[in-house]
Design an enzyme around this catalytic site. Sequence first.
Site, PDB file in Angstrom:
ATOM      1  N   ASP A 334       0.892  -1.154  -0.152  1.00  0.00           N
ATOM      2  CA  ASP A 334      -0.108   0.131  -0.008  1.00  0.00           C
ATOM      3  C   ASP A 334       1.032   1.344  -0.017  1.00  0.00           C
ATOM      4  O   ASP A 334       1.977   1.350   0.765  1.00  0.00           O
ATOM      5  CB  ASP A 334      -0.915  -0.044   1.266  1.00  0.00           C
ATOM      6  CG  ASP A 334      -1.648   1.362   1.386  1.00  0.00           C
ATOM      7  OD1 ASP A 334      -2.620   1.420   0.413  1.00  0.00           O
ATOM      8  OD2 ASP A 334      -1.085   2.137   2.631  1.00  0.00           O
ATOM      9  N   GLU A 388       1.371  -0.476  -5.001  1.00  0.00           N
ATOM     10  CA  GLU A 388       0.175   0.580  -5.430  1.00  0.00           C
ATOM     11  C   GLU A 388       0.797   1.723  -5.919  1.00  0.00           C
ATOM     12  O   GLU A 388       1.370   2.673  -4.800  1.00  0.00           O
ATOM     13  CB  GLU A 388      -0.538   0.336  -4.159  1.00  0.00           C
ATOM     14  CG  GLU A 388      -1.911   1.584  -4.423  1.00  0.00           C
ATOM     15  CD  GLU A 388      -2.494   2.137  -3.387  1.00  0.00           C
ATOM     16  OE1 GLU A 388      -3.716   2.545  -3.292  1.00  0.00           O
ATOM     17  OE2 GLU A 388      -1.744   2.461  -2.344  1.00  0.00           O
TER      18      GLU A 388
END
Length: 675
Positions: A334, A388
């Site tokens: 993330d 990401e």
Amino acid sequence: MDVGKLNAPYQITEIDPWLAPYEADIVLRMDRFKEKRRQLVDGAAFLSDFANGYLFFGFHRTKTGWVFREWLPGADEVRLMGDFNQWNRESHPLDRGENGVWEIVLPGEDSLLEGQNVKLWIRKGENWFERLPAYSTKVAMDPETSLLCTQVQDPEKEYAWTDEAFMAEAPDAPLIYEAHVGMSQDKEGIGTYREFAENVLPRVKDLGYNTIQLMAIQEHPYYGSFGYQVTNFFAAAHWYGDPEDLKYLVNTAHGMGIRVLLDVVHSHACPNVGEGLQFQDGTEDQYFLPGGQGWHPAWGTKLFNYGRTEVLHFLLSNLKYWQTQYHFDGFRFDGVTSMIYHDHGLGSAFTNYDMYFNLNTDLDALNYLQLANELIHEVNPNATTVAEDMSGMPGMCLPIEQGGIGFDYRLAMGEPDYWIKLLKDTRDEDWNVNGLWYEMTTRRPMEKVIGYCESHDQALVGDKTIIFRMADAEMYTGMMKEYHSLTMDRAIELHKMIRLYTMSLGGNGYLNFMGNEFGHPEWIDFPREGNGWSYKYCRRQWSLVDNPQLKFEWLNDFDKAMINLAKERKLLDDPNAVSLWIDPERKIITFSRGGLLFVFNFHNSYSEQQFFLHAHTTGEGSYRVILSTDEKRFGGAGLIDHDYIYQTTYTEGRGLGFDVYSPCRSAMVLERISE
């Protein structure tokens, strides 16, 4: 890794010649990586030998009792308290060792018991305060105070894994089902690990997805954070059950042939004092950057100091821990964009290469990600890592040996943004199909991406899913199968087309968020003060898709057919699609991939269109339709004939191919059945 092979020039500049002017920056990045790796490994052959913090810190059984260790370099005194000593703050002091490592030996097998609550009592100067051990592997929430507390867990206790053969298998192209365990049930409440394993995994298996990506697994005290404000990095979130239940989930998935990725949050940390790592030893810079550098300006969270050896030890050990103790098959990282730029990429469009190679680039963070990817694939060569990153950093998904960062895939984050903007701002008749082709096929050379048309972000309150954006209020009145209107028919038709188009063209893998496959009608609204702490909109209503009278069944069945087609034909193993013909006026896009022919007709009014479908990439022979969005079982009109055999002919000026009929707002897939 053979560090001797990490020498300039690196292949990345050959793969992307536009990087040639930045070769010195790439060499600097690689030199720093080699030096940092040398410091960590210090002569050992494997980085994995360094990432063993969880085997040393925290609670461990010995032959005569227990030992506990914690790294607290800024602390002046440390004591252990809990149920085992009636929360006596004086009776169990720790001894300080080298490099700020504190230790206490507790003689006797029963000096600590499984499930007992414990905390640290720490003095910095004149101040005493409570903390949770950084390597806590299990925490519980006090129902009266809503604060977390560490619970003793025997780290030597083995789970009865049955997935050895599956773990040894090389992965197929990832078809990812992104899921949140807590909101995965129909009930108005929090789902459990075991409920997910028993109720949701069979659905994922039936749909054909070969990978699940689990969100919100690392411990977080605020349920509504979606798991992105982590306090306890080694603890499985208490919200959904015990650690053993998570292991049961992973083991069950492996038994079904489904890989499990952890949505890991190493980009920032929850700022809570006492529950997380903030001021763990009384100083602000033990784990995090000092002063304003240590705060994320948009998220209000703490930022790790990736240049500090002890922090790298903590984070790398964390990755190895989830792989070895819970058998996760890899990670979705993330917030990578936030990590690799000092300004966190806020407000940056990344329109030129200068924006990737300047003083704004955080080399410590990039080196950490290189180390993380090396470690993960060292522990498990079949592991999968996904970044990401919305910035498009060159080399993110190239091997480290080539000068890259080492990820296997990056999320194609521009694709869902493109679909939203297109549906929101452009009339159907004004769609630019050349632009639609460009957006789905333009990516960095030799770097793999995961395509997706919507994720959990589009399902949250404040945004809209694709089906909700198209159908809007009619979602509540128009989902009976016998109901028809221009709005609902368009929504059903485009929902299928957009998903097939994105899956077949938009990447080397595909991702879907739980429930979006059948057009879940509600947004996600976590319980909060503003909604009366309700779980009404924080769940997945499987009863809707199970109702044969509703159109959700059509969308679900189409998603199943689409995913299984991709899996059985290994469609995404073919690195690139080949454009056959694009007609801007008639809104037609045709291409080939994986030996199949794809026809998309995005026109909204032509009831009949016949055109020549080029077949030179797949060869001369007979063809038939094997999947179409127009099939009656998917809510279509059934105008496309699946029994008709198309025979290729060679025509001067047109080449090899055949005439094909395509209704408006439909897509079809054809295979060659003979030469």
